[in-house]
Design an enzyme around this catalytic site. Structure first.
Site, PDB file in Angstrom:
ATOM      1  N   ASN A   7       0.855  -1.187   0.000  1.00 26.57           N
ATOM      2  CA  ASN A   7       0.000   0.000   0.000  1.00 26.57           C
ATOM      3  C   ASN A   7       0.896   1.244   0.000  1.00 26.57           C
ATOM      4  O   ASN A   7       1.692   1.440   0.932  1.00 26.57           O
ATOM      5  CB  ASN A   7      -0.890  -0.039   1.250  1.00 26.57           C
ATOM      6  N   HIS A  10       1.098   6.265   1.679  1.00 20.84           N
ATOM      7  CA  HIS A  10       1.893   7.234   2.440  1.00 20.84           C
ATOM      8  C   HIS A  10       3.040   7.844   1.655  1.00 20.84           C
ATOM      9  O   HIS A  10       3.661   8.806   2.112  1.00 20.84           O
ATOM     10  CB  HIS A  10       2.316   6.629   3.778  1.00 20.84           C
ATOM     11  N   HIS A  43      -5.566   3.670  -1.622  1.00 20.83           N
ATOM     12  CA  HIS A  43      -6.902   3.990  -1.113  1.00 20.83           C
ATOM     13  C   HIS A  43      -7.278   5.387  -1.584  1.00 20.83           C
ATOM     14  O   HIS A  43      -6.662   6.365  -1.168  1.00 20.83           O
ATOM     15  CB  HIS A  43      -6.867   3.910   0.427  1.00 20.83           C
ATOM     16  N   ARG A  45      -9.405   8.026  -0.964  1.00 23.69           N
ATOM     17  CA  ARG A  45     -10.351   8.440   0.079  1.00 23.69           C
ATOM     18  C   ARG A  45     -11.227   9.564  -0.428  1.00 23.69           C
ATOM     19  O   ARG A  45     -10.832  10.336  -1.296  1.00 23.69           O
ATOM     20  CB  ARG A  45      -9.589   8.891   1.331  1.00 23.69           C
ATOM     21  N   ARG A  49      -7.068  12.828   0.873  1.00 22.40           N
ATOM     22  CA  ARG A  49      -5.969  13.312   1.714  1.00 22.40           C
ATOM     23  C   ARG A  49      -4.600  12.840   1.244  1.00 22.40           C
ATOM     24  O   ARG A  49      -3.601  13.462   1.533  1.00 22.40           O
ATOM     25  CB  ARG A  49      -6.183  12.937   3.179  1.00 22.40           C
ATOM     26  N   GLU A  70      -8.497   0.390  -2.844  1.00 20.72           N
ATOM     27  CA  GLU A  70      -9.346   0.404  -1.649  1.00 20.72           C
ATOM     28  C   GLU A  70     -10.254   1.612  -1.750  1.00 20.72           C
ATOM     29  O   GLU A  70      -9.802   2.703  -2.110  1.00 20.72           O
ATOM     30  CB  GLU A  70      -8.491   0.562  -0.387  1.00 20.72           C
ATOM     31  N   THR A 101      -8.170   3.499   8.290  1.00 26.91           N
ATOM     32  CA  THR A 101      -9.415   2.737   8.321  1.00 26.91           C
ATOM     33  C   THR A 101      -9.596   2.083   9.692  1.00 26.91           C
ATOM     34  O   THR A 101      -8.720   1.371  10.168  1.00 26.91           O
ATOM     35  CB  THR A 101      -9.384   1.626   7.244  1.00 26.91           C
ATOM     36  N   GLU A 151     -10.864  -9.458   2.961  1.00 29.13           N
ATOM     37  CA  GLU A 151      -9.602  -9.114   3.614  1.00 29.13           C
ATOM     38  C   GLU A 151      -9.918  -8.989   5.096  1.00 29.13           C
ATOM     39  O   GLU A 151     -10.700  -8.107   5.495  1.00 29.13           O
ATOM     40  CB  GLU A 151      -9.035  -7.801   3.055  1.00 29.13           C
ATOM     41  N   HIS A 191      -3.779  -4.667   7.517  1.00 26.89           N
ATOM     42  CA  HIS A 191      -3.909  -3.535   8.431  1.00 26.89           C
ATOM     43  C   HIS A 191      -3.033  -3.700   9.667  1.00 26.89           C
ATOM     44  O   HIS A 191      -3.180  -4.660  10.406  1.00 26.89           O
ATOM     45  CB  HIS A 191      -5.353  -3.265   8.874  1.00 26.89           C
TER      46      HIS A 191
END
Ligand code: PXP
Length: 238
Positions: A7, A10, A43, A45, A49, A70, A101, A151, A191
């Site tokens: 993922n 970031h 993801h 969102r 963000r 995601e 999340t 998941e 996660h």
């Protein structure tokens, strides 16, 4: 050994901190792939963000492995997914003020609305996963609405404060994993997984894929992204 989906949200978090054009999200994805990642996860969102719409299109165009998007099951994001057509979509719950999340999706309580979204995505050839807590009702409901995968949320396991608590959460994940496989769904987890806790999840029989983000991107600051991905792959294979 499960496949590793990295993922890269970031990387975009860092870029958005200055609204610069770097670090480049596609360059990051390619580095992960070169180090052996079998998929790239991001993801999109609702508050945008970190990942932006253009990132999702650029990743779809550029990566060689598969894109796992995601997303919340909200109409404007569903429309983007139908346009981009990532290989996989993972439906997640989303709250504006959360840091990340929190908790799994309540599939059992939203059979009709989530079922409609799952069937629209699947009819355009996208494989759909539900991000759920390791809970029997949520697994049954995911199967009922026609999802391909689940998941299992490993956040509670990862955030355990004692070895005893951690063992308890791991046992719950293992029991749920058996149920997922028995019901014919593909088993993924993610996660909060990091270099100290991912292995015990990776060795669960039938685990198809782990989606890991924060710990790999954080480690990359010190060893570089390719090494951070390689270290995680090695650890899961041991
Ligand atoms: N899987 C899902 C469904 C997520 O929402 C996230 C966080 O975006 C992850 C995996 C990755 O979690 P982490 O960044 O804690 O590794």
């Amino acid at each position: 050994m499960p496949k590793l989906g990295v993922n890269i949200d970031h990387v975009a978090t860092l870029r958005q901190a200055r609204r610069e054009g770097f670090p480049d999200i596609v360059e990051a994805a390619i580095a992960c792939e070169l180090a052996g990642a079998e998929g790239i996860t991001c993801h999109l969102r609702e508050d945008r963000r970190h990942i932006q719409d253009a990132d999702v299109y650029a990743l779809k165009r550029s990566i060689k492995t598969k894109l796992n998007l995601e997303m919340a099951a909200s109409e404007d994001i569903v429309r983007i997914a139908l346009d981009v057509k990532p290989r996989d979509v993972c439906l997640v719950p989303e709250k504006r003020h959360e840091l990340t999340t929190e908790g799994g999706l309540d599939v059992a309580g939203n059979i009709k609305s989530l079922g409609d979204v799952v069937s629209r995505l699947r009819s355009s050839g996208i494989k759909v996963s539900m991000f759920i807590n390791p809970d029997k009702n949520q697994i049954v409901a995911s199967k009922e609405i026609g999802a391909d995968c689940v998941e299992l949320h490993t956040g509670h396991y990862a955030n355990s404060r004692s070895a005893q608590e951690r063992a308890k959460h791991l046992a719950v994940i293992k029991e749920a994993s058996v149920r997922v496989l028995e019901s014919g769904l593909i088993l993924n987890c993610g996660h909060g997984l990091d270099y100290s806790n991912a292995r015990d999840v990776a060795v669960i029989p039938g685990m198809r894929e782990l989606n890991i983000g924060f710990s790999i991107i954080a480690r990359a600051l010190f060893v570089g992204l390719e090494n951070a991905v390689r270290e995680m792959k090695k650890l899961c294979a041991e």
